[in-house]
Design a protein around this motif. Structure first.
Motif, PDB file in Angstrom:
ATOM      1  N   THR A 137       0.823  -1.206   0.000  1.00 53.22           N
ATOM      2  CA  THR A 137       0.000   0.000   0.000  1.00 53.22           C
ATOM      3  C   THR A 137       0.854   1.251   0.000  1.00 53.22           C
ATOM      4  O   THR A 137       0.626   2.187  -0.772  1.00 53.22           O
ATOM      5  CB  THR A 137      -0.932  -0.005   1.226  1.00 53.22           C
ATOM      6  OG1 THR A 137      -1.734  -1.184   1.205  1.00 53.22           O
ATOM      7  CG2 THR A 137      -1.836   1.211   1.217  1.00 53.22           C
ATOM      8  N   ARG A 138       1.877   1.286   0.852  1.00 57.18           N
ATOM      9  CA  ARG A 138       2.721   2.488   0.912  1.00 57.18           C
ATOM     10  C   ARG A 138       3.538   2.664  -0.364  1.00 57.18           C
ATOM     11  O   ARG A 138       3.825   3.797  -0.767  1.00 57.18           O
ATOM     12  CB  ARG A 138       3.628   2.433   2.134  1.00 57.18           C
ATOM     13  CG  ARG A 138       4.644   1.301   2.147  1.00 57.18           C
ATOM     14  CD  ARG A 138       5.579   1.440   3.354  1.00 57.18           C
ATOM     15  NE  ARG A 138       6.566   0.376   3.409  1.00 57.18           N
ATOM     16  CZ  ARG A 138       6.379  -0.785   4.027  1.00 57.18           C
ATOM     17  NH1 ARG A 138       5.215  -1.023   4.619  1.00 57.18           N
ATOM     18  NH2 ARG A 138       7.318  -1.720   4.041  1.00 57.18           N
ATOM     19  N   THR A 141       1.252   4.202  -2.919  1.00 61.38           N
ATOM     20  CA  THR A 141       1.124   5.629  -2.631  1.00 61.38           C
ATOM     21  C   THR A 141       2.366   6.391  -3.081  1.00 61.38           C
ATOM     22  O   THR A 141       2.266   7.444  -3.732  1.00 61.38           O
ATOM     23  CB  THR A 141       0.891   5.845  -1.127  1.00 61.38           C
ATOM     24  OG1 THR A 141      -0.247   5.099  -0.705  1.00 61.38           O
ATOM     25  CG2 THR A 141       0.685   7.306  -0.811  1.00 61.38           C
ATOM     26  N   ALA A 229      -8.599   4.392  -7.120  1.00 61.07           N
ATOM     27  CA  ALA A 229      -7.683   4.932  -6.107  1.00 61.07           C
ATOM     28  C   ALA A 229      -6.986   6.187  -6.614  1.00 61.07           C
ATOM     29  O   ALA A 229      -6.830   7.171  -5.871  1.00 61.07           O
ATOM     30  CB  ALA A 229      -6.655   3.864  -5.725  1.00 61.07           C
ATOM     31  N   ARG A 233      -7.070  10.066  -5.224  1.00 61.11           N
ATOM     32  CA  ARG A 233      -5.829  10.711  -4.771  1.00 61.11           C
ATOM     33  C   ARG A 233      -5.535  12.025  -5.476  1.00 61.11           C
ATOM     34  O   ARG A 233      -5.007  12.956  -4.863  1.00 61.11           O
ATOM     35  CB  ARG A 233      -4.658   9.744  -4.991  1.00 61.11           C
ATOM     36  CG  ARG A 233      -3.298  10.284  -4.580  1.00 61.11           C
ATOM     37  CD  ARG A 233      -3.246  10.600  -3.104  1.00 61.11           C
ATOM     38  NE  ARG A 233      -1.921  11.010  -2.680  1.00 61.11           N
ATOM     39  CZ  ARG A 233      -1.644  11.562  -1.507  1.00 61.11           C
ATOM     40  NH1 ARG A 233      -2.618  11.773  -0.644  1.00 61.11           N
ATOM     41  NH2 ARG A 233      -0.414  11.902  -1.198  1.00 61.11           N
ATOM     42  N   LYS A 282      -7.626  11.079   1.763  1.00 65.82           N
ATOM     43  CA  LYS A 282      -6.512  10.253   2.240  1.00 65.82           C
ATOM     44  C   LYS A 282      -7.012   8.910   2.752  1.00 65.82           C
ATOM     45  O   LYS A 282      -6.424   7.862   2.470  1.00 65.82           O
ATOM     46  CB  LYS A 282      -5.742  10.983   3.346  1.00 65.82           C
ATOM     47  CG  LYS A 282      -4.875  12.129   2.851  1.00 65.82           C
ATOM     48  CD  LYS A 282      -4.105  12.750   4.010  1.00 65.82           C
ATOM     49  CE  LYS A 282      -3.165  13.837   3.517  1.00 65.82           C
ATOM     50  NZ  LYS A 282      -2.402  14.451   4.628  1.00 65.82           N
ATOM     51  N   GLN A 286      -6.200   5.327   0.871  1.00 66.22           N
ATOM     52  CA  GLN A 286      -5.505   4.253   1.568  1.00 66.22           C
ATOM     53  C   GLN A 286      -6.340   2.969   1.567  1.00 66.22           C
ATOM     54  O   GLN A 286      -5.806   1.868   1.402  1.00 66.22           O
ATOM     55  CB  GLN A 286      -5.191   4.671   3.010  1.00 66.22           C
ATOM     56  CG  GLN A 286      -4.144   5.762   3.132  1.00 66.22           C
ATOM     57  CD  GLN A 286      -2.768   5.289   2.690  1.00 66.22           C
ATOM     58  OE1 GLN A 286      -2.446   4.111   2.786  1.00 66.22           O
ATOM     59  NE2 GLN A 286      -1.957   6.205   2.199  1.00 66.22           N
ATOM     60  N   ALA A 289      -6.191   1.589  -2.003  1.00 71.61           N
ATOM     61  CA  ALA A 289      -4.848   1.069  -2.270  1.00 71.61           C
ATOM     62  C   ALA A 289      -4.615  -0.247  -1.536  1.00 71.61           C
ATOM     63  O   ALA A 289      -3.995  -1.178  -2.085  1.00 71.61           O
ATOM     64  CB  ALA A 289      -3.797   2.100  -1.854  1.00 71.61           C
ATOM     65  N   TRP A 290      -5.108  -0.346  -0.319  1.00 66.42           N
ATOM     66  CA  TRP A 290      -4.994  -1.606   0.429  1.00 66.42           C
ATOM     67  C   TRP A 290      -5.772  -2.707  -0.275  1.00 66.42           C
ATOM     68  O   TRP A 290      -5.287  -3.836  -0.410  1.00 66.42           O
ATOM     69  CB  TRP A 290      -5.515  -1.407   1.848  1.00 66.42           C
ATOM     70  CG  TRP A 290      -5.501  -2.653   2.672  1.00 66.42           C
ATOM     71  CD1 TRP A 290      -4.453  -3.185   3.369  1.00 66.42           C
ATOM     72  CD2 TRP A 290      -6.608  -3.547   2.887  1.00 66.42           C
ATOM     73  NE1 TRP A 290      -4.821  -4.350   3.999  1.00 66.42           N
ATOM     74  CE2 TRP A 290      -6.140  -4.603   3.723  1.00 66.42           C
ATOM     75  CE3 TRP A 290      -7.929  -3.567   2.469  1.00 66.42           C
ATOM     76  CZ2 TRP A 290      -6.971  -5.644   4.139  1.00 66.42           C
ATOM     77  CZ3 TRP A 290      -8.753  -4.608   2.882  1.00 66.42           C
ATOM     78  CH2 TRP A 290      -8.260  -5.627   3.699  1.00 66.42           C
TER      79      TRP A 290
END
Length: 378
Positions: A137-138, A141, A229, A233, A282, A286, A289-290
């Motif tokens: 996930t990170r 991002t 996603a 964003r 945000k 997240q 994205a997860w």
């Protein structure tokens, strides 16, 4: 659009076959390596269970697999030990396909970024490379944020073509080549999905045919999730400076009636991409994205399970299958790199928002496919 419709229709056709009560065509033919041998065994040594299989009548007291399992057992009994050993090696090779494609294919973030300017092309790219790179996930991002803030992607010399006098011809040529390459990759993957799904036997669920088509469709669904996603964003807005005196005619975007979908990103007009920083955006980014990361993991695991369980493929056939999937993945990755390079070839940083402006947008803003050396005044 026709290519997109045809691709989706073919995938749905593959999956629609699964609605039949019981498939009776899985042994009609196989890949060339073992097809003559298996067909001979079916007709000479396993004619009774094979004839029962062709009727499609299931004894539900014994389970649905009671129709196909006797045929599988009979064929395997006729195989010499050396061929059974090759069968095991072939299963291992097929099971490695998702891992191989992860290594050489584009990431979810890269394909989603291509879809920012050309969504249909992005969808076709995801269909032409059915396994995407594993990404946390990170990392998802960071990949999007790094690209939007400028990144370090080489423009591959596309900026020269954008400013050339023959840029209209270059745009047409590049667009046609991209769709030919991606269309060929998608056709190759769909052909494999059809043959490996409809005319193959998967040991983990031998009475079904949906495995490989569903795995193939999974990559497109992951792409759609990544697009959602990305939409959460970032925010885009047009940036048009074609009529300002300081630009030469050769540096302006193409003024054409064609939709932007059919124009390479390097030759499109500019848009400002802004990173949203509101709490809601945000959180939902997240969350999506997860979900995309989990989806990638599930798709790879499912692909490994399905492909490693396919029966009656020679090692030579398996290597051909791996080569075909690899070729499609490499072709799609090449198009992704060209498109991303085109988007970055004229990245222009936009100024930080003035006081009083919407604070839900961070200061980091850039103009994708704009004109080098110019900052658009607010």
């Amino acid at each position: 659009m026709k290519l997109f419709t045809a691709s989706l229709a073919t995938l749905l056709a593959c999956l629609s076959v699964t609605t039949q009560a019981e498939p009776t065509h899985q042994f009609d033919h196989f890949f060339p390596g073992w097809n003559p041998v298996v067909q001979t065994i079916l007709h000479d040594n396993c004619s009774e269970p094979y004839a029962n299989y062709l009727t499609g009548h299931v004894n539900y007291t014994l389970g649905k697999e009671s129709l196909v399992n006797p045929v599988i057992d009979c064929v395997l009994q006729q195989f010499p030990e050396s061929r059974k050993a090759e069968l095991g090696t072939a299963s291992l090779v097929l099971g490695l396909i998702p891992t191989i494609l992860q290594t050489i294919g584009s990431s979810t973030a890269e394909t989603a970024l291509v879809g920012l300017r050309r969504p249909i092309l992005g969808f076709l790219l995801s269909a032409g490379s059915p396994t995407v790179g594993m990404i946390k996930t990170r990392d998802f991002t960071s990949a999007i944020d790094d690209f939007i803030r400028g990144g370090d992607l080489n423009d591959l010399g596309i900026s020269i073509l954008r400013r050339s006098q023959g840029r209209a011809r270059w745009a047409f040529l590049i667009s046609v080549l991209e769709y030919i390459i991606v269309g060929g990759a998608v056709a190759n993957v769909l052909h494999l999905a059809w043959n490996l799904g409809i005319y193959a036997v998967a040991i983990f669920a031998p009475n079904t045919v949906f495995g490989v088509p569903l795995w193939t469709l999974g990559a497109a669904l992951i792409y759609l999730g990544a697009r959602v996603a990305l939409w959460i964003r970032v925010r885009t807005s047009p940036l048009d400076a074609r009529h300002e005196d300081e630009y030469s005619a050769h540096e302006k975007p193409l003024d054409t009636w064609l939709p932007s979908e059919f124009i390479p990103a390097a030759f499109q007009s500019a848009v400002t991409v802004e990173i949203r920083s509101s709490t809601a955006s945000k959180f939902w980014f997240q969350a999506w994205a997860w979900a995309v990361s989990i989806g990638i993991l599930a798709q790879v695991a499912f692909g490994t399970l399905v492909l490693s369980g396919l029966l009656f493929f020679s090692l030579a056939d398996c290597l051909i299958i791996v080569a075909r999937y690899t070729l499609s993945a490499l072709a799609c990755r090449a198009v992704v790199r060209v498109e991303l390079a085109g988007m970055m070839s004229a990245v222009v940083p936009a100024p930080a928002p003035r006081k009083g402006m919407n604070e839900a947008v961070e200061a980091e803003q850039i103009a994708l496919t704009g004109w080098k050396g110019h900052v658009q005044e607010a």
